[in-house]
Design a protein around this motif. Structure first.
Motif, PDB file in Angstrom:
ATOM      1  N   LEU A 100       9.033  34.245  45.506  1.00 31.18           N
ATOM      2  CA  LEU A 100      10.663  34.108  45.692  1.00 31.18           C
ATOM      3  C   LEU A 100      10.929  33.915  47.071  1.00 31.18           C
ATOM      4  O   LEU A 100      12.014  33.625  47.595  1.00 31.18           O
ATOM      5  CB  LEU A 100      11.427  35.338  45.214  1.00 31.18           C
ATOM      6  CG  LEU A 100      11.468  35.736  43.666  1.00 31.18           C
ATOM      7  CD1 LEU A 100      11.944  36.913  43.456  1.00 31.18           C
ATOM      8  CD2 LEU A 100      12.047  34.571  43.042  1.00 31.18           C
ATOM      9  N   ARG A 143      17.866  41.328  44.820  1.00 35.31           N
ATOM     10  CA  ARG A 143      16.913  41.189  43.901  1.00 35.31           C
ATOM     11  C   ARG A 143      17.589  40.507  42.776  1.00 35.31           C
ATOM     12  O   ARG A 143      17.173  39.384  42.345  1.00 35.31           O
ATOM     13  CB  ARG A 143      16.588  42.501  43.249  1.00 35.31           C
ATOM     14  CG  ARG A 143      15.362  42.196  42.007  1.00 35.31           C
ATOM     15  CD  ARG A 143      15.307  43.183  40.890  1.00 35.31           C
ATOM     16  NE  ARG A 143      16.724  43.762  40.512  1.00 35.31           N
ATOM     17  CZ  ARG A 143      17.275  44.876  40.759  1.00 35.31           C
ATOM     18  NH1 ARG A 143      16.853  45.826  41.319  1.00 35.31           N
ATOM     19  NH2 ARG A 143      18.496  45.121  40.396  1.00 35.31           N
ATOM     20  N   THR A 195      18.265  51.145  48.556  1.00 34.93           N
ATOM     21  CA  THR A 195      18.494  51.274  47.160  1.00 34.93           C
ATOM     22  C   THR A 195      19.492  50.251  46.788  1.00 34.93           C
ATOM     23  O   THR A 195      19.253  49.567  45.939  1.00 34.93           O
ATOM     24  CB  THR A 195      18.786  52.673  46.832  1.00 34.93           C
ATOM     25  OG1 THR A 195      17.967  53.545  47.273  1.00 34.93           O
ATOM     26  CG2 THR A 195      18.906  52.679  45.175  1.00 34.93           C
ATOM     27  N   ARG A 200      46.866  28.411  11.519  1.00 33.42           N
ATOM     28  CA  ARG A 200      45.412  28.555  11.552  1.00 33.42           C
ATOM     29  C   ARG A 200      45.015  27.811  12.674  1.00 33.42           C
ATOM     30  O   ARG A 200      44.007  28.453  13.364  1.00 33.42           O
ATOM     31  CB  ARG A 200      44.904  28.010  10.316  1.00 33.42           C
ATOM     32  CG  ARG A 200      43.784  28.604   9.415  1.00 33.42           C
ATOM     33  CD  ARG A 200      43.428  28.136   8.322  1.00 33.42           C
ATOM     34  NE  ARG A 200      44.507  28.439   7.620  1.00 33.42           N
ATOM     35  CZ  ARG A 200      44.537  27.743   6.164  1.00 33.42           C
ATOM     36  NH1 ARG A 200      43.705  27.196   5.643  1.00 33.42           N
ATOM     37  NH2 ARG A 200      45.586  28.061   5.247  1.00 33.42           N
ATOM     38  N   PHE A 220       8.921  40.842  46.310  1.00 32.73           N
ATOM     39  CA  PHE A 220       9.569  39.251  46.466  1.00 32.73           C
ATOM     40  C   PHE A 220       8.685  38.463  46.679  1.00 32.73           C
ATOM     41  O   PHE A 220       8.603  37.268  46.156  1.00 32.73           O
ATOM     42  CB  PHE A 220      10.894  39.275  47.319  1.00 32.73           C
ATOM     43  CG  PHE A 220      11.880  40.304  47.163  1.00 32.73           C
ATOM     44  CD1 PHE A 220      12.432  40.576  45.613  1.00 32.73           C
ATOM     45  CD2 PHE A 220      12.568  41.185  47.946  1.00 32.73           C
ATOM     46  CE1 PHE A 220      13.414  41.491  45.479  1.00 32.73           C
ATOM     47  CE2 PHE A 220      13.298  42.073  47.415  1.00 32.73           C
ATOM     48  CZ  PHE A 220      13.900  42.173  46.270  1.00 32.73           C
ATOM     49  N   PHE A 228      32.956  31.077  30.296  1.00 30.80           N
ATOM     50  CA  PHE A 228      32.082  30.070  30.861  1.00 30.80           C
ATOM     51  C   PHE A 228      32.822  28.833  32.137  1.00 30.80           C
ATOM     52  O   PHE A 228      32.128  28.932  32.904  1.00 30.80           O
ATOM     53  CB  PHE A 228      31.772  29.107  29.764  1.00 30.80           C
ATOM     54  CG  PHE A 228      31.039  30.022  28.755  1.00 30.80           C
ATOM     55  CD1 PHE A 228      29.684  30.370  29.079  1.00 30.80           C
ATOM     56  CD2 PHE A 228      31.369  30.219  27.478  1.00 30.80           C
ATOM     57  CE1 PHE A 228      28.901  31.109  28.043  1.00 30.80           C
ATOM     58  CE2 PHE A 228      30.766  30.869  26.468  1.00 30.80           C
ATOM     59  CZ  PHE A 228      29.447  31.347  26.810  1.00 30.80           C
ATOM     60  N   ALA A 262      16.598  36.687  41.886  1.00 31.57           N
ATOM     61  CA  ALA A 262      16.078  36.610  40.613  1.00 31.57           C
ATOM     62  C   ALA A 262      17.304  35.637  39.803  1.00 31.57           C
ATOM     63  O   ALA A 262      16.998  35.072  38.971  1.00 31.57           O
ATOM     64  CB  ALA A 262      15.622  37.620  39.802  1.00 31.57           C
ATOM     65  N   LEU A 322      51.604  32.840  13.365  1.00 34.14           N
ATOM     66  CA  LEU A 322      50.361  32.094  13.907  1.00 34.14           C
ATOM     67  C   LEU A 322      49.882  31.188  12.924  1.00 34.14           C
ATOM     68  O   LEU A 322      49.457  31.571  11.780  1.00 34.14           O
ATOM     69  CB  LEU A 322      49.449  33.511  14.107  1.00 34.14           C
ATOM     70  CG  LEU A 322      48.042  32.961  14.791  1.00 34.14           C
ATOM     71  CD1 LEU A 322      48.224  32.281  16.168  1.00 34.14           C
ATOM     72  CD2 LEU A 322      47.302  34.171  14.664  1.00 34.14           C
ATOM     73  N   PHE A 350      45.503  29.897  15.864  1.00 36.36           N
ATOM     74  CA  PHE A 350      44.555  30.813  15.913  1.00 36.36           C
ATOM     75  C   PHE A 350      42.977  30.571  16.410  1.00 36.36           C
ATOM     76  O   PHE A 350      42.576  30.945  17.242  1.00 36.36           O
ATOM     77  CB  PHE A 350      44.449  31.598  14.571  1.00 36.36           C
ATOM     78  CG  PHE A 350      43.325  32.591  14.655  1.00 36.36           C
ATOM     79  CD1 PHE A 350      43.709  33.880  15.215  1.00 36.36           C
ATOM     80  CD2 PHE A 350      41.902  32.270  13.970  1.00 36.36           C
ATOM     81  CE1 PHE A 350      42.790  35.027  15.139  1.00 36.36           C
ATOM     82  CE2 PHE A 350      41.201  33.488  13.963  1.00 36.36           C
ATOM     83  CZ  PHE A 350      41.438  34.688  14.664  1.00 36.36           C
ATOM     84  N   LEU A 351      42.496  29.350  15.832  1.00 30.30           N
ATOM     85  CA  LEU A 351      41.387  29.125  16.043  1.00 30.30           C
ATOM     86  C   LEU A 351      41.282  28.307  17.324  1.00 30.30           C
ATOM     87  O   LEU A 351      40.337  28.698  18.261  1.00 30.30           O
ATOM     88  CB  LEU A 351      40.759  28.010  14.773  1.00 30.30           C
ATOM     89  CG  LEU A 351      40.347  28.425  13.731  1.00 30.30           C
ATOM     90  CD1 LEU A 351      40.228  27.398  12.596  1.00 30.30           C
ATOM     91  CD2 LEU A 351      39.142  29.301  13.724  1.00 30.30           C
ATOM     92  N   LEU A 391      18.840  46.397  48.180  1.00 33.78           N
ATOM     93  CA  LEU A 391      17.969  45.589  47.498  1.00 33.78           C
ATOM     94  C   LEU A 391      18.094  45.473  45.927  1.00 33.78           C
ATOM     95  O   LEU A 391      17.698  44.356  45.330  1.00 33.78           O
ATOM     96  CB  LEU A 391      16.440  46.331  47.413  1.00 33.78           C
ATOM     97  CG  LEU A 391      15.897  46.400  48.918  1.00 33.78           C
ATOM     98  CD1 LEU A 391      14.452  47.272  48.945  1.00 33.78           C
ATOM     99  CD2 LEU A 391      15.392  44.951  49.302  1.00 33.78           C
ATOM    100  N   ASP A 392      18.894  46.367  45.421  1.00 30.94           N
ATOM    101  CA  ASP A 392      19.408  46.088  44.014  1.00 30.94           C
ATOM    102  C   ASP A 392      20.245  44.783  43.843  1.00 30.94           C
ATOM    103  O   ASP A 392      19.941  43.777  43.101  1.00 30.94           O
ATOM    104  CB  ASP A 392      20.317  47.202  43.655  1.00 30.94           C
ATOM    105  CG  ASP A 392      19.663  48.177  42.913  1.00 30.94           C
ATOM    106  OD1 ASP A 392      18.433  47.978  42.564  1.00 30.94           O
ATOM    107  OD2 ASP A 392      20.570  48.958  42.166  1.00 30.94           O
ATOM    108  N   LEU A 445      36.984  32.257  24.244  1.00 29.38           N
ATOM    109  CA  LEU A 445      35.662  32.137  24.237  1.00 29.38           C
ATOM    110  C   LEU A 445      34.950  31.229  25.392  1.00 29.38           C
ATOM    111  O   LEU A 445      34.013  31.601  26.174  1.00 29.38           O
ATOM    112  CB  LEU A 445      35.019  31.589  22.806  1.00 29.38           C
ATOM    113  CG  LEU A 445      33.724  32.093  22.663  1.00 29.38           C
ATOM    114  CD1 LEU A 445      33.632  33.459  22.310  1.00 29.38           C
ATOM    115  CD2 LEU A 445      33.204  31.424  21.265  1.00 29.38           C
ATOM    116  N   ALA A 503      41.303  31.175  19.789  1.00 26.56           N
ATOM    117  CA  ALA A 503      39.941  31.850  19.970  1.00 26.56           C
ATOM    118  C   ALA A 503      39.078  31.053  20.721  1.00 26.56           C
ATOM    119  O   ALA A 503      38.285  31.749  21.553  1.00 26.56           O
ATOM    120  CB  ALA A 503      39.540  32.145  18.706  1.00 26.56           C
TER     121      ALA A 503
END
Lengths: 318, 419
Positions: free
Chosen positions: B113, B85, B78, B7, B108, B22, B89, B5, B10-11, B81-82, B18, B14
């Motif tokens: 909202l 919400r 229950t 460097r 709300f 996103f 939000a 591997l 590897f970077l 609404l969870d 990461l 990674a």
């Protein structure tokens, strides 16, 4: 032959860049370690972004009256913490329940897991099958486990009450999850069932690492099974104890799912634990500031209880 | 390929790992729906959901500018609404969402909202077609925030086969109801199926009893917290609830079972009565059960039934308010409701009643004409106070408190909530 770039001895690196120790211009100390730190950067970013930042953010929110819905919030100082420890009766119930839960779901699965591991470490028929069977509950989704046990505890047609009635113990049949005196213990039993597999697996791995010649030597010296267990097996599992206890302890301190799915903290608030009470306050009552304070308390309690214990065990193990 | 591997590798790897979450979140956001989609989030299930989907499909045929993206979630207030919400939000709110009234929608609204709909009420003349009681239940601080799409009344849905077998008829007084319970219990049948693990189902029974012991005026004052709960009428109500538990008129261990288990018990014929709305009719029909409905007899004057409203609301963040209002206008028109509203609890004036298609609902519509209504407790109280009430109710059920103490504790909870 190419020189490996990773796992290269420091001396080799110095030669490759042309600066033998004491003979040329040396880089500043901080710069010399820069490459090492560069390797850590991705993990540090992930750790900082997904753990440290949310934790600090929660800490900040715990000093506010945020409702979790709007950006508006007011700083309230330690009011949320004062409320938790001095005025919130449900919080006291939750802490006590968590203590009971922790003691039961750390001690019992660890003990059973150890016994099963010792038994299944022997050369017995079907040991692979039994290992799988005993470990299986641990891989089930907890909501599934909750559903299974809720049906088992069903007051009218649940297997538990049916069994009690069949063997003539009619008086012992009861609404296990609907009675505040039994609800927590009923969930604890489900918790033990689901949490026994992991300690067993870890202990099995630990047992494999104990050299066989120690057992042979003990037998030659005339030691019986109990003495072998006490003086060979247990000392050989010291490292494993640390892993097992620390994992189960932290797991027990942040219990949420089984209680949420089986009793929803009820009947009334009889089975609330800090994590479910945090959920209720944050998401049901729109008191995210107070909920964050409970989250911080759970984190601090987990660290305060788990870290010293792990350090003591580590010290003993080493 | 050296198998080592590097460097850089590897970077790079990674960094790639990461950035993957996103990137994927950006991509999934972009793919989830187009800008012109009209996203609707409902808590309807069963035949009601099927009917709503049918309505949306019919609307789409004539309105192709906007694709309707429908989603729904059952499981009660229950769970629903969870998720709602989080959407509101978290910035991914649907363009139209379904909600209950009272304190279930109030957080709300208070958090700004939800968009006020007064403009659209004026534009489309909704006041002229919607029941004014229902509109009132969707209003707060003088503004109309929702369009009522169901005004559900809660009574006692009963199995005609079991009642017939034991020579029983609909109760017209509280005393008669107790006699019915006694007869059924003696015959080994659970008189009233309730599931209390989420506490709101037995709450309906307690509130029926409160209407019986306190009467309409005091009951309303208690719900509005205008008077103390520490009073004889409340103690009497709690004592009656305890009596129902002790007499075995409710299922064994009902505080640990769910609403669904109770309904199953009723479907299986192990229980005779079920406190619910005639909206159950779709499922009742599917099960082939011969059922009837009557108002819980409270002996109160004027006679009233418990009710709650369901409404369609628009989040402030949606850019599709006009399009959403246009759909809502189409949906609440009598001709649409008549065709697509499954269980007939619509809030529209002048919908013809179809006895053959919806007998339970037809029966209830008749009841509605001769009865007033009162708000259900968990929409009258904020959720924290409702939770305190649920805890007291549980203590009563398991006998760890007395009715007198329970009334005092309830008043303490009210004062604590007020402070």
């Amino acid at each position: 032959m190419s020189t490996p770039l990773l796992n290269t001895p420091a001396e080799t690196v110095e030669k490759r860049v042309g600066h033998a120790p004491g003979t040329g211009r040396r880089r500043p100390r901080a710069f010399r370690h820069l490459r090492g730190y560069m390797f850590l950067v991705p993990c540090l970013i992930a750790y900082g972004g997904f753990l440290i930042w949310p934790l600090l953010n929660s800490l900040y929110l715990s000093f506010t009256d945020w409702n979790g819905l709007t950006p508006r919030m007011n700083f309230v100082g330690l009011a949320n913490y004062v409320r938790f420890f001095l005025y919130d009766e449900v919080a006291r119930t939750a802490l006590l329940n968590n203590l009971i839960w922790t003691v039961a779901t750390v001690a019992v699965p660890t003990a059973i897991g150890l016994l099963l591991a010792v038994a299944l470490n022997e050369r017995i028929r079907g040991r692979l099958f039994f290992r799988s069977v005993f470990y299986a509950p641990g891989v089930l989704p907890l909501v599934g486990v909750a559903l299974i046990w809720s049906w088992l505890y069903s007051p009218d047609f649940g297997l538990v009450n049916e069994f009690l009635r069949t063997i003539g113990l009619h008086d012992f049949a009861r609404p296990w999850l609907g009675d505040p005196n039994t609800a927590l213990f009923a969930v604890v039993v489900a918790g033990i069932w689901v949490r026994t597999g992991l300690p067993m697996l870890l202990y099995l791995a630990g047992l494999q690492a104990i050299p066989r010649d120690r057992y042979e030597a003990a037998r030659v010296d005339g030691a019986g099974p109990w003495h072998i267990f006490r003086h060979v097996t247990m000392p050989g599992l010291r490292e494993t104890h640390v892993v097992v206890i620390s994992l189960t302890l932290v797991d027990a301190l942040k219990v949420f799912d089984l209680i949420y799915a089986m009793t929803y903290g009820g009947p009334g608030n009889a089975t609330q634990v800090p994590a479910t009470w945090m959920y209720f306050n944050t998401f049901q009552f729109y008191k995210a500031g107070y909920g964050s304070a409970i989250a911080i308390i759970i984190a601090v309690l987990s660290i305060a209880v788990a870290i010293p214990y792990i350090m003591i065990l580590r010290k003993r193990a080493s | 390929m050296t198998g080592q591997l590097s460097r850089r590798g590897f970077l790079g790897g990674a960094a790639g790992a990461l950035s993957l979450p996103f990137l994927s979140s950006c991509m999934s956001g972009a793919q989830s729906s187009g800008d012109s989609d009209l996203r609707v989030f409902m808590f309807l299930t069963g035949s009601d959901w099927t009917a709503f989907k049918g309505a949306a499909k019919a609307y789409q045929k004539d309105h192709r500018d906007h694709d309707m993206v429908l989603s729904h979630l059952g499981g009660g207030a229950t769970v629903y609404l969870d998720k709602l919400r989080t959407q509101l939000a978290g910035g991914s709110a649907p363009d139209i969402f379904h909600d209950w009234g009272g304190e279930l929608a109030a957080p709300f609204i208070r958090s700004k909202l939800v968009a006020p709909l007064d403009k659209y009420y004026e534009q489309y003349g909704w006041e002229n077609i919607l029941l004014s009681d229902a509109v009132q239940m969707c209003s707060m601080r003088g503004k109309r925030y929702g369009v009522p799409v169901a005004l559900r009344g809660l009574g006692i849905v009963y199995r005609k086969d079991i009642f017939g077998e034991h020579g029983l008829g609909e109760a017209t007084s509280y005393e008669e109801l107790e006699d019915i319970c006694e007869t059924l219990h003696s015959a080994g049948i659970v008189p009233m199926a309730v599931g209390g693990s989420h506490a709101w189902h037995p709450m309906r029974l307690v509130q029926f009893l409160l209407e019986h012991t306190a009467g309409p005026s005091l009951h309303d004052d208690l719900l509005a917290l205008r008077t103390s709960w520490k009073r004889p009428e409340v103690e009497e109500c709690f004592a009656l609830f305890k009596r129902w538990v002790d007499k075995g008129w409710l299922p064994n261990g009902f505080m640990g079972t769910t609403y669904d288990s109770a309904l199953l018990q009723w479907f299986q014929g192990k229980a005779a009565m079920f406190p619910d709305s005639p909206t159950l009719e779709g499922d009742v029909r599917k099960q082939g059960i011969d059922a009837g409905v009557f108002v819980f007899p409270t002996d109160a004057k004027p006679p009233r039934f418990m009710s709650y409203v369901e409404q369609l609301m628009l989040p402030v963040t949606s850019a599709q308010h006009d399009v959403a209002a246009q759909f809502i206008d189409w949906y609440v028109r009598p001709q649409t409701q008549q065709k697509y509203y499954a269980s007939g609890t619509a809030t529209i004036k002048g919908i013809p009643e179809d006895e053959s298609a919806w007998p339970l609902t037809y029966e209830w519509q008749k009841i509605k004409k001769s009865h007033e209504s009162y708000l259900i407790l968990d929409q009258a109280f904020d959720k924290e106070l409702a939770n305190s009430y649920f805890a007291i109710q549980a203590e009563l059920a398991n006998g760890s408190t007395t009715p007198k103490q329970a009334a005092a504790d309830m008043q303490k909870a009210v004062e604590s909530a007020a402070s």
